[in-house]
Design an enzyme around this catalytic site. Structure first.
Site, PDB file in Angstrom:
ATOM      1  N   HIS A  83      -4.577  -7.129  -0.860  1.00 30.60           N
ATOM      2  CA  HIS A  83      -4.092  -8.020  -1.553  1.00 30.60           C
ATOM      3  C   HIS A  83      -3.324  -9.011  -0.629  1.00 30.60           C
ATOM      4  CE1 HIS A  83      -0.114  -6.389  -2.827  1.00 30.60           C
ATOM      5  NE2 HIS A  83       0.410  -7.602  -2.500  1.00 30.60           N
ATOM      6  N   ASP A 219      -5.049  -0.020  -1.969  1.00 32.35           N
ATOM      7  CA  ASP A 219      -4.671  -1.447  -1.741  1.00 32.35           C
ATOM      8  C   ASP A 219      -4.272  -1.724  -0.261  1.00 32.35           C
ATOM      9  OD1 ASP A 219      -3.765  -4.056  -1.325  1.00 32.35           O
ATOM     10  OD2 ASP A 219      -2.451  -3.826  -3.284  1.00 32.35           O
ATOM     11  N   SER A 644       5.097  -5.916   0.232  1.00 31.14           N
ATOM     12  CA  SER A 644       3.709  -5.526   0.229  1.00 31.14           C
ATOM     13  C   SER A 644       3.331  -5.317   1.736  1.00 31.14           C
ATOM     14  CB  SER A 644       2.888  -6.392  -0.470  1.00 31.14           C
ATOM     15  OG  SER A 644       2.905  -6.348  -1.815  1.00 31.14           O
TER      16      SER A 644
END
Ligand code: ARG
Ligand code: ASP
Length: 722
Positions: A83, A219, A644
């Protein structure tokens, strides 16, 4: 003797109990070190951050300003989330090469894809510059003057403090203005896409599983940093060479078990851990519910259309995901704050604070802080709420209003800066908004408008409601605007902006959508924003003093600075949790769980045939464990947005996972962290290797890595000894 033992035990328990916190790597102290060692760390703090020798920090650059990444090979291979690389993966995708759907792998370096506007930034060193930044502010009495002087000092110090010419000096504030740190950084701008799994792995579970444990998302995506011949930053050139890092992370096959030590290293964006109870109450009772309700309505409208119409689904998928992301987070945050009694706990801490102030004889300095907070938060309440309604409805969730807001600014630019600026901005808008219109559907937006303007009228503070919205029939207004306004199509938008400034201004002032936005924005600019800013400046100053007082009066307490997008260390352990009564979550998920969630053909839960095949054959190579393929795991590391892509590091400095999210019940950690329920979610490093190797067959990448397996090495050594 016994007493000493008890005391020691007590100390250990105390030290062990401490979890949560985002620490400045250059300021890790003996207490941090013993906390980490008690959790199982085998390194020293110098292995994490060192100015003179290479250390973990040299492998962890910030990724494009908003995420984190880590170097995992001697040739500058870079790991981050799917992402985080999404925009780059998307930008190289076409109908024929749909890398979002099918994934992308460069099997040779020549195949790696350059990216415009992508950079990674390394930290070279961190230094305390508080005294220099505050120089000359002691004598200034007004808050505004003080802030001005500080800004001036920061600018001049950034220019004058020593650095190499390819480096940058950045100064950031910590503890709400009580400390300032200098970061010397190096930014590389030739960063190429190397690999990405298909979305059915990298985004598995999509919005339904977002912020949710148990989770099964791979991810991750892979990039490579390129440098000039001297290993220095350089703009893209085919002559650039793979970057040689000062340090890169070995990847471990050891895997994790409950209670294992984990360290997460990255760039958390922002947190608010030291708010007074009154501020948290305002968030839980007023601001979050308002924003949640607005987005709830907008999302429901879009969802209904997306389910009926595939073209709309594609147009709205990315917008939907980004609006849903924080909508879902706020719901979890509010519930967590309520369930953990955060307000009551803060209130009792405030009582103790007052006692401490009295005991220390500091009433004059700090005695009125909490009352002043109370007063200012009451005063700011309607402005804060009105501001949220304006920003969420006009600037964020109704696209027509957002477009027209931009056009309204054009009108202002003409008034204050003249025809030339007007034309420049106009041309920018025309080219800039074409992509917005590509994904715009007039029916969807009309229905969103009807819902959200109804909320504006019924729920936002009445005193700021424009006259034209008094006693209006919203349905009629929506029909009128969405049939007649020129701004409902790109052609109409370009048409109404044709001609010189005076013609344009005349024409836009006949458009109903424009007139409405103008009215709303004028009220915002004159009655809401200035007062909000004025009170907020006072609150910021109070918050700084409150922070100072807490640091002074709680010398025994461990107080970490709020996140501010600078490099931080957070540590904890792999741990399950109890989300609700009679429910216990274990901390590791497996490929079995992917298959349990599998819905053939579904856009969120489809699984590719290749992965199903590997699963059926249990073909996990060296990456599986006891015949199973681990996918995700959770820990007590204190993270937030910006973390992230952060590496999850084991006791010895090896990569064991990749951080990408938090569990829903604990998203309150931005305001109130509790080790009982706050969990970060990571992809197991072995799943990443499995996908690269077994799924994609990108052996070229596997060969570049330093893959270690300390546990196995140890046991085979022991066997040999026997
Ligand atoms: N919740 C994560 C974060 O805040 C992941 C968001 C991306 N995924 C999504 N389904 N929207 O960034
Ligand atoms: N998903 C977040 C990010 O993109 C991380 C988090 O909020 O926990 O940074």
């Amino acid at each position: 003797m016994k007493f000493l033992k008890v005391l020691l035990l007590f100390f250990i328990i105390q030290v062990q109990a401490q979890q949560g916190g985002m620490w400045i790597p250059s300021l890790l102290d003996g207490i941090n070190e013993s906390e980490m060692k008690n959790l199982g760390m085998k390194m020293s703090v110098k292995d994490i951050y060192d100015v003179n020798n290479s250390s973990l920090k040299d492998a962890v650059p910030q990724f494009n300003g908003g995420c984190t990444s880590e170097v995992i090979s001697p040739k500058g291979l870079l790991l981050t989330n799917h992402h985080c690389g999404y925009a780059q993966i998307q930008s190289h995708s076409t109908v024929d090469h749909d890398y979002l759907t099918d994934g992308f792998w460069a099997f040779k370096m020549e195949d790696e894809l350059p990216n415009k506007d992508l950079s990674v930034t390394f930290i070279v060193k961190i230094e305390d510059v508080t005294q220099l930044v505050l120089q000359g502010t002691e004598t200034l009495s007004s808050e505004a003057e003080k802030q001005q002087k500080i800004q001036k000092n920061i600018t001049s110090l950034s220019n004058s403090l020593p650095k190499e010419n390819w480096q940058e000096n950045k100064i950031r504030t910590f503890y709400e203005g009580n400390q300032y740190m200098l970061f010397v950084t190096e930014t590389y701008t030739d960063v190429r896409l190397v690999g990405a799994p298909p979305s059915s792995i990298g985004k598995f579970g999509s919005d339904t599983d977002n912020w949710v444990w148990p989770r099964h998302t791979g991810d991750f995506s892979i990039f490579r940093i390129y440098a000039d011949k001297n290993n220095k930053p350089a703009p893209y050139s085919k002559d650039n060479v793979p970057y040689t890092p000062k340090h890169f992370l070995p990847v471990s096959l050891d895997g994790v078990a409950e209670d294992d030590f984990t360290l997460v290293f990255g760039y958390p964006g922002s947190t608010n851990e030291y708010l007074p109870a009154v501020a948290v109450e305002q968030i839980v009772n007023e601001l979050n519910p308002a924003k949640i309700e607005i987005r709830d309505k907008a999302l429901k409208v879009a969802d209904a259309y997306m389910r009926q119409d595939n073209a709309i689904k594609i147009q709205y998928a990315s917008k939907y995901a980004s609006i849903a992301n924080y909508w879902k987070k706020w719901i979890g945050e509010s519930q967590g704050l309520k369930k953990s009694n955060a307000v009551a706990i803060k209130k009792s801490e405030e009582k103790q604070f007052i006692e401490k102030v009295t005991k220390a004889g500091k009433e004059k300095e700090y005695g009125s802080l909490l009352n002043d907070f109370e007063k200012n938060y009451i005063e700011i309440a309607p402005y804060a709420l009105a501001r949220d309604y304006f920003q969420e409805i006009v600037l964020r969730n109704t696209e027509l209003l957002k477009v027209v807001y931009n056009v309204y600014q054009l009108d202002q630019i003409y008034k204050f800066r003249g025809e030339q600026s007007f034309n420049d901005r106009k041309n920018n808008l025309i080219s800039g908004l074409s992509s917005l219109y590509k994904n715009y559907n007039n029916n969807v937006d009309r229905d969103v408008f009807e819902q959200l303007i109804t909320l504006y009228i019924t729920k936002s503070p009445r005193q700021f409601l424009p006259k034209s919205l008094n006693n209006v029939e919203v349905k009629k207004l929506a029909d009128e605007i969405y049939t007649n306004s020129k701004f409902t199509s790109y052609e109409g938008f370009k048409e109404i902006l044709e001609g010189d400034a005076r013609t344009v201004l005349k024409n836009i002032n006949n458009d109903k959508a424009f007139l409405l936005v103008k009215e709303l924005t004028d009220i915002y600019n004159t009655q809401i924003a200035p007062k909000y800013e004025e009170i907020n400046l006072k609150i910021t100053a109070l918050q700084r003093d409150y922070m100072k007082a807490q640091l002074e009066l709680n010398k025994d307490k461990r107080i970490f600075p709020n996140a501010n997008s600078t490099l931080r260390v957070t540590y904890g352990k792999v741990k399950g949790y109890e989300p609700k009564d009679a429910t216990i979550y274990t901390p590791i998920t497996y490929l079995e769980g992917v298959m349990e969630k599998y819905i053939p053909g579904d856009y969120e839960f489809d699984v590719s045939p290749k992965l199903i095949d590997l699963f059926n054959k249990k073909d996990y190579g060296i990456y599986g464990e006891n015949g199973k393929m681990p996918v995700n795991f959770i820990g007590t590391n204190h993270t937030t947005g910006g973390n992230s892509g952060s590496p999850a590091i084991d006791a010895n400095g090896n990569l064991i996972g990749l951080n990408f999210d938090r569990a829903w019940e604990g998203t309150m950690s931005d305001i109130y962290y509790s080790p009982n329920i706050c969990r970060n979610i990571m992809v197991d490093a072995r799943y990443i290797l499995f996908v690269i190797d077994k799924y994609a067959g990108a052996k070229n990448l596997i060969e570049e890595l330093k893959i270690v397996h300390p546990k196995k090495d140890k046991s085979s050594k022991n066997k040999k000894k026997k």
